[in-house]
Design an enzyme around this catalytic site. Structure first.
Site, mmCIF file in Angstrom:
data_model
loop_
_atom_site.group_PDB
_atom_site.id
_atom_site.type_symbol
_atom_site.label_atom_id
_atom_site.label_comp_id
_atom_site.label_asym_id
_atom_site.label_seq_id
_atom_site.Cartn_x
_atom_site.Cartn_y
_atom_site.Cartn_z
ATOM 1 N N ASP A 127 -2.380 -1.790 9.814
ATOM 2 C CA ASP A 127 -2.480 -1.810 8.352
ATOM 3 C C ASP A 127 -3.087 -3.117 7.819
ATOM 4 O OD1 ASP A 127 -1.340 0.694 7.818
ATOM 5 O OD2 ASP A 127 0.690 -0.102 7.569
ATOM 6 N N LYS A 166 0.839 -1.206 0.000
ATOM 7 C CA LYS A 166 0.000 0.000 0.000
ATOM 8 C C LYS A 166 0.871 1.251 0.000
ATOM 9 C CE LYS A 166 0.919 1.299 4.427
ATOM 10 N NZ LYS A 166 1.745 2.435 4.762
HETATM 11 C C1 LIG Z 1 2.499 4.162 9.037
HETATM 12 C C2 LIG Z 1 1.353 3.261 8.624
HETATM 13 O O1 LIG Z 1 1.850 2.241 7.761
HETATM 14 C C3 LIG Z 1 0.345 4.083 7.821
HETATM 15 O O2 LIG Z 1 -0.632 3.277 7.225
HETATM 16 C C4 LIG Z 1 0.668 2.617 9.818
HETATM 17 O O3 LIG Z 1 0.147 3.622 10.688
HETATM 18 C C5 LIG Z 1 1.518 1.628 10.583
HETATM 19 O O4 LIG Z 1 0.770 0.465 10.707
HETATM 20 P P1 LIG Z 1 1.394 -0.923 11.263
HETATM 21 O O5 LIG Z 1 2.786 -1.085 10.775
HETATM 22 O O6 LIG Z 1 0.380 -1.980 10.976
HETATM 23 O O7 LIG Z 1 1.471 -0.559 12.785
HETATM 24 P P2 LIG Z 1 1.170 -1.417 14.108
HETATM 25 O O8 LIG Z 1 1.906 -2.709 14.024
HETATM 26 O O9 LIG Z 1 -0.298 -1.449 14.386
HETATM 27 O O10 LIG Z 1 1.857 -0.460 15.172
HETATM 28 C C6 LIG Z 1 3.257 -0.338 15.267
HETATM 29 C C7 LIG Z 1 3.570 0.931 16.023
HETATM 30 O O11 LIG Z 1 3.338 2.073 15.187
HETATM 31 C C8 LIG Z 1 2.822 3.159 15.944
HETATM 32 N N1 LIG Z 1 1.465 3.508 15.444
HETATM 33 C C9 LIG Z 1 0.828 2.713 14.536
HETATM 34 C C10 LIG Z 1 -0.433 3.066 14.061
HETATM 35 C C11 LIG Z 1 -1.018 4.263 14.564
HETATM 36 N N2 LIG Z 1 -2.228 4.650 14.160
HETATM 37 N N3 LIG Z 1 -0.360 5.031 15.454
HETATM 38 C C12 LIG Z 1 0.878 4.676 15.892
HETATM 39 O O12 LIG Z 1 1.473 5.402 16.701
HETATM 40 C C13 LIG Z 1 2.781 2.688 17.380
HETATM 41 O O13 LIG Z 1 4.005 3.063 17.975
HETATM 42 C C14 LIG Z 1 2.701 1.170 17.254
HETATM 43 O O14 LIG Z 1 3.223 0.499 18.382
HETATM 44 N N1 LIG Z 2 6.267 -11.186 7.154
HETATM 45 C C1 LIG Z 2 7.105 -10.171 7.379
HETATM 46 N N2 LIG Z 2 7.631 -9.489 6.349
HETATM 47 C C2 LIG Z 2 8.472 -8.450 6.579
HETATM 48 N N3 LIG Z 2 8.876 -8.061 7.794
HETATM 49 C C3 LIG Z 2 8.372 -8.693 8.852
HETATM 50 C C4 LIG Z 2 7.458 -9.770 8.689
HETATM 51 N N4 LIG Z 2 7.109 -10.200 9.907
HETATM 52 C C5 LIG Z 2 7.776 -9.440 10.783
HETATM 53 N N5 LIG Z 2 8.549 -8.546 10.187
HETATM 54 C C6 LIG Z 2 9.392 -7.538 10.871
HETATM 55 O O1 LIG Z 2 8.695 -6.295 10.821
HETATM 56 C C7 LIG Z 2 9.560 -5.218 10.454
HETATM 57 C C8 LIG Z 2 8.754 -4.232 9.601
HETATM 58 O O2 LIG Z 2 8.490 -4.874 8.386
HETATM 59 P P1 LIG Z 2 7.427 -4.426 7.296
HETATM 60 O O3 LIG Z 2 7.991 -4.846 5.983
HETATM 61 O O4 LIG Z 2 6.079 -4.895 7.646
HETATM 62 O O5 LIG Z 2 7.488 -2.847 7.457
HETATM 63 P P2 LIG Z 2 6.651 -1.740 6.808
HETATM 64 O O6 LIG Z 2 6.269 -2.137 5.410
HETATM 65 O O7 LIG Z 2 7.406 -0.468 7.002
HETATM 66 O O8 LIG Z 2 5.324 -1.712 7.677
HETATM 67 P P3 LIG Z 2 4.115 -0.670 7.679
HETATM 68 O O9 LIG Z 2 4.067 0.027 6.348
HETATM 69 O O10 LIG Z 2 2.913 -1.558 7.901
HETATM 70 O O11 LIG Z 2 4.399 0.245 8.825
HETATM 71 C C9 LIG Z 2 10.725 -5.872 9.702
HETATM 72 O O12 LIG Z 2 11.913 -5.177 9.916
HETATM 73 C C10 LIG Z 2 10.761 -7.287 10.247
HETATM 74 O O13 LIG Z 2 11.704 -7.385 11.314
#
Ligand SMILES: C[C@](O)(CO)[C@H](O)COP(=O)(O)OP(=O)(O)OC[C@H]1O[C@@H](n2ccc(N)nc2=O)[C@H](O)[C@@H]1O
Ligand SMILES: Nc1ncnc2c1ncn2[C@@H]1O[C@H](COP(=O)(O)OP(=O)(O)OP(=O)(O)O)[C@@H](O)[C@H]1O
Length: 331
Positions: A143, A16
Site C-alpha cells: 500500500d 486510504k
Molecule cells: C488489504 C490492502 O490494504 C488493500 O489495499 C493491502 O492489500 C495490504 O497492503 P499492506 O498492508 O501494505 O500489505 P504488505 O505489508 O505488503 O503485506 C502484508 C501481507 O498481506 C498479504 N497480502 C498483501 C498484499 C497482497 N496483494 N496480497 C497479500 O496476500 C500477504 O500475506 C502479506 O504478507
Molecule cells: N507506523 C505504524 N503505524 C501503525 N502501525 C504500525 C506502524 N508500524 C508498524 N505497525 C504495526 O503494523 C500493524 C498494522 O498497522 P496498520 O495501521 O498499518 O494496519 P492497516 O491500516 O490495517 O494496514 P493496511 O491497510 O495497509 O493493510 C499494527 O498492528 C502495528 O503493530
C-alpha cells in the site's frame, strides 16, 4: 557562540479506502494478485523528522499506545532503507501524530512509511526521483506507493503498480472505527480458506466504477463499491455486519469494509449529509468512534511553513485545511 538548532521536516500522509478490491489467486511469493481502486481520504498522519544522535520513533494520538516504537515500526524501516541508499547513518528522531486508525485497513503504517521516505529526501537534500521514491515505497509494503501518490488510482500486481483515475468532485465519507484491529495477512488467509471451502463471489473489472467516478455522482458510485476481502473480514468479525447495516439505516448511500478491515466506510451524498449520518451512527453504539472525511486528497507531501514564491500554499489550499482540520476531530 552560535547554536545551530536542527530544523524538522514535517510530512502529511493520507489514509486510504479501496473503492474496489478484487483479489485474485495466491501467488507463489505469498501475495495475491489484485485489481483495486484506491482513494485517499482526509484522515491523516503527520510525520516529522529531525536530525538526532540516533534513530528513534515516538508516536502520539489516540492509538499511540498500540503502535511499536522500535525497528518493527514501518517508519523506522523506511529510515533505514533511505539511509542505506544515501550511504549515511539513519540518525533522525521520527515523530508520528496518528490520525489514522491502527490496524484498521486504512494503510496507517503505510502512510507513515511513505511520509518518512518523502521527509528524509527533503531533510537530507537527496533529490530522489519520483521513480526512486516509488521503488523504496514498494519495498516497504504493497500500500505504500499509493500513500505516496494519493488521489484516486488503480492498483495492480500486489497493489504497488499504479495508474491515476479521473475522478470529478469530492466524495464524502463516514468511517466507523472498530474496537480492535484485524491483521492483514490473517484476513487474506481467511479468504483463501473460504475459497477452498466454496466459491464466494468474486468482483469483476472496475470499468463501471471508473465511469461513475468520472461523473462525480456519489449515487452512481455507491452501488459499485465492492471488496472481495469483506467476506473474510466479516467471517473473522461477525459484528461488522451490524455496523454495515447501521450505516445504511443511518442514511448512507452504501457501506463497505475498508481494505482488510475492520473499519467500515460509508459513502454519503454531501459533507452535511456525512455529518448527519456520522451523528446517527455514533448513537447506534455499533463502533468505537466515528469520523467524517472526504476524498480524494493528495499523497504524502512536505508541509510548508509559508507560501511559495508564486504566492500559493505549498501543500494544500485553504479549503482543504478547513476540512482536514475538522475531519481530524471526533464526532
Ligand atoms: C488489504 C490492502 O490494504 C488493500 O489495499 C493491502 O492489500 C495490504 O497492503 P499492506 O498492508 O501494505 O500489505 P504488505 O505489508 O505488503 O503485506 C502484508 C501481507 O498481506 C498479504 N497480502 C498483501 C498484499 C497482497 N496483494 N496480497 C497479500 O496476500 C500477504 O500475506 C502479506 O504478507
Ligand atoms: N507506523 C505504524 N503505524 C501503525 N502501525 C504500525 C506502524 N508500524 C508498524 N505497525 C504495526 O503494523 C500493524 C498494522 O498497522 P496498520 O495501521 O498499518 O494496519 P492497516 O491500516 O490495517 O494496514 P493496511 O491497510 O495497509 O493493510 C499494527 O498492528 C502495528 O503493530
Amino acid at each position: 557562540m552560535l547554536t545551530v538548532v536542527p530544523r524538522p521536516v514535517s510530512v502529511r500522509a493520507p489514509a486510504k479506502v479501496n473503492l474496489h478490491l478484487a483479489v485474485g489467486d495466491l501467488r507463489p511469493d505469498g501475495y495475491h494478485e489484485l485489481t483495486t481502486v484506491f482513494h485517499a481520504l482526509s484522515l491523516v498522519d503527520d510525520v516529522s523528522v529531525v536530525a538526532a544522535e540516533t534513530l528513534s520513533v515516538s508516536v502520539y494520538g489516540d492509538d499511540a499506545g498500540i503502535v511499536p516504537t522500535d525497528h518493527t515500526n514501518l517508519a523506522w524501516k523506511a529510515a533505514e532503507l533511505v539511509a542505506a541508499h544515501a550511504g549515511r547513518r539513519p540518525a533522525v528522531a521520527i515523530s508520528i501524530d496518528k490520525g489514522i486508525p491502527v490496524a484498521g485497513g486504512m494503510a496507517g503504517g503505510s502512510a507513515d512509511a511513505a511520509a518518512t521516505v518523502v521527509a528524509l529526501d527533503a531533510l537530507w537534500n537527496l533529490g530522489l526521483s519520483r521513480e526512486k521514491i516509488m521503488d523504496f515505497a514498494a519495498q516497504l509494503g504493497s500500500d505504500v506507493p499509493f500513500s505516496v501518490a494519493g488521489g484516486t488510482a488503480v492498483g495492480t500486481g500486489r497493489g504497488e503498480k499504479l495508474l491515476p483515475v479521473l475522478s470529478r468532485n469530492s466524495f464524502h465519507w463516514v468511517l466507523a472505527l472498530a474496537k480492535g484491529g484485524l491483521s492483514t495477512p490473517a484476513v487474506y488467509r481467511e479468504l483463501d480458506r473460504l475459497r477452498e471451502r466454496g466459491t464466494p463471489p468474486r468482483l469483476g473489472a472496475p470499468d463501471e466504477l471508473m465511469q461513475a467516478l468520472a461523473s462525480g455522482d456519489p449515487a452512481r458510485v455507491g452501488p459499485l463499491l465492492g471488496n472481495d476481502l469483506q467476506a473474510a473480514a466479516l467471517s473473522l468479525e461477525p459484528g461488522l455486519r451490524r455496523t454495515l447495516r447501521a450505516g445504511t439505516e443511518a442514511g448512507a448511500i452504501a457501506g463497505i469494509v475498508s481494505g482488510s478491515g475492520p473499519t467500515c466506510a460509508f459513502l454519503c451524498a454531501s459533507a452535511d449529509h456525512a455529518v448527519e449520518v456520522g451523528a446517527e451512527l455514533s448513537g447506534a453504539g455499533v463502533c468505537r468512534t466515528v469520523r467524517v472525511a472526504s476524498g480524494p486528497v493528495p499523497g504524502a507531501r512536505v508541509r510548508g511553513d509559508g507560501t511559495r514564491p508564486d504566492g500559493r500554499h505549498p501543500d494544500r489550499t485553504a479549503t482543504d485545511r478547513t476540512s482536514t482540520d475538522r475531519d481530524r476531530g471526533h464526532h
